[in-house]
Design an enzyme around this catalytic site. Sequence first.
Site, PDB file in Angstrom:
ATOM      1  N   THR A   1      94.245  27.158  44.307  1.00 16.19           N
ATOM      2  CA  THR A   1      95.670  27.761  44.078  1.00 16.19           C
ATOM      3  C   THR A   1      95.932  27.515  42.491  1.00 16.19           C
ATOM      4  OG1 THR A   1      96.296  27.464  46.038  1.00 16.19           O
ATOM      5  CG2 THR A   1      98.133  27.574  44.908  1.00 16.19           C
ATOM      6  N   VAL A   2      96.944  28.272  41.901  1.00 18.10           N
ATOM      7  CA  VAL A   2      97.492  28.064  40.802  1.00 18.10           C
ATOM      8  C   VAL A   2      99.147  28.006  40.483  1.00 18.10           C
ATOM      9  CG1 VAL A   2      95.499  28.932  39.505  1.00 18.10           C
ATOM     10  CG2 VAL A   2      97.481  30.434  40.040  1.00 18.10           C
TER      11      VAL A   2
END
Length: 531
Positions: free
Chosen positions: A348-349
Site C-alpha cells: 500500500t502507498v
Amino acid sequence: MYFNSRRSAIHAKHGMVATSQPLAAVAGLRMLMAGGNAVDAAVATAACLNVVEPMSTGVGGDLFSLIWLAKEKRVVALNASGRAPAAAAIEDVTRHGLEHIPGDSAWSVSVPGTVNGWDTILREYGTMSLAEVLQPAIEYAEQGYAVTDVIAYQWSGGVDKLSRYPSGEEFLIDGRAPREGEVFHSPNLARTLRAIAEGGPDAFYRGPIAQKIADYVQLRGGWMTPEDLAADYPTWDEPISTDYHGVTCWECPPNGQGLIALMAMNIVEGIPIRDMGFQSLETYHHMIEATRLAFADGFEYIADPRASLVPTQQLLSKEYAAERRGLISPELAMETVPFGKVPAVHDTVYLSAVDEEGNGCSFINSLFAGFGSGLVVPGTGIALQNRAALFSLDPEHANALAPGKRPFHTIIPALATRGDDLWLTYGVMGGFQQAQGHLQVIANMVDFELGPQQALDALRFSVGLDGVVDLEEGISPEVAKGLAARGHRIEVLEGFRRIGFGGAQLIARDPETGVLSGASEPRKSGAAVGW
C-alpha cells in the site's frame, strides 16, 4: 527513542507533497507548481506510484481519500473501494476445504475502484484533467526510472508470486526483481495509462481492457465479469471523527479500519500517558492494550455499512471507550481480548498533499499485499488486488462474502484539525499497522509535543494478528523485558524487517502563517517536497 534518521522536517509556503518515493512526490509537486491544487497533486502522485512502486499500488487496486476544503472549512470522504463480483459465493470457496479466501487466488480479486476514484475526485474537487495528471506516470513508464533500495527489497519479496504465471514476468528482469539503481521500464502499463488518459474511466471499465481483466480472472478460477467492472462506482461518505485532547481526528467510515484508530484514541485519551513518559514501559503497555481492544471490536463489527449493520456511533462514544479502558490492567496483559457488546442497531502507498489555499488531500491507493493477488493481466501491466481475501467465510459475520459487497479494508487516510483549521494530513501505511500507526503518530505530536519528523522517527510497536507485539531495534532492553514480564509476547525486529512498522507521511499547516511542514517515513525511500 528514535529510528536512526537524520531527516529534518521541510518547510514551504506554496504547496507540499509527501510520499514513499521521491519521483512520485515530485510528480505531484509539478501539478502544484503548474497551478493545480492538492487533489490534482494527489492523483498525479498516486498514478506515478503505480509505476515506480508497482508492488504496492496501481489501477488494479482501490483508493480512499479525505479532503479538507479550506474555503468551506469541512472534510469530505471518498470511498473508491471495489465490490465483490456478482457471482461471488462462499460455498465456491468452502467446498475446497478452505476456511478463508487465499490471498493469491482469483477469488481474492474484487473489482478495482482506483480509476473511477481518480476520475471522481478530480471532477468534483480538482482543477486539472485526468490526462494532465497522468502525464508524469506515463513518462516514467515509457522512459524508465531508477529503482530505490527499499522498493527493490520489497519487489524481491514478490518474485515467487509473480513467477507463477507467464504474465507476471512483466514485472521481472530475467526472472528476478530489479536491483537498486537499475532502470526499469513498464511499456504495457504505459499503454494502459495512456488509454485511461485519453478515454477516461470507460477505457478501463468498459471495452478491451475490462474484457482482458475479466477473461484473465476467470481463466484463473475467479468470478469477475465485464459487467462487474462496468457496474463499479465510488461513493462520497460522511467522515467520522473523535476529539483527542482538543484535536479533532478524522477518518473514513467503515468499510475501512479508520474506526479502529479512533476507538484506540478514545481509550488512550483517558490514560495519563504524558505523565507515564515518552516510550516508557507503562506507556507502551497501555497503548498496546488499547490497540488490542480496538482491534477486537473492529474485526467483529467493521463491514460494508450498505450491506451490514455497523454500530459506528456506539463504538465511537466516549462512554464505550471508558468501559473498554476499564479492562486494562496496569500490571498484566490480557490473555484474550473479547470484542465489546454494543446496543443493537438497524503492501500500500500513502500520500499527502496540501496547496497554497490550505486545501489538504490525504490519499491512499493500494493493492493490499505486495503485487496484490499476483495476477497480472497479460499485455496490460495491471496487477490485480486481493482485497476480497479479507472477507469472512462465516455467513453470519458482518463482513461475510456476498455479491456486490465491499470487504473490510485496511487502508485509511487521516486528517486532523484544530478548531476550524487544518492541522495535519497524515497516514501510516502497512496493513494492520495503519490504525495503530495513526494512534502512535497522534500521541507523539499531541501528548509528547514532537515535531512532524520526530513523530515519524520515533520507534513504533506493532500488534500482530497472531498476538505477537513487534518492537523496533533500539528500544530500551528494560522496556522490552518489562513488557514480556507483563505477559506480552515480544519480538524485536531489525534491518529491513522494520519496514513492517509502516510507511508514514505527514504535512502540518500553521493556520496563522500558512507555512507547511512536511515529514517522510525514515523506514522508506520517500520524501516530502515543497515550494
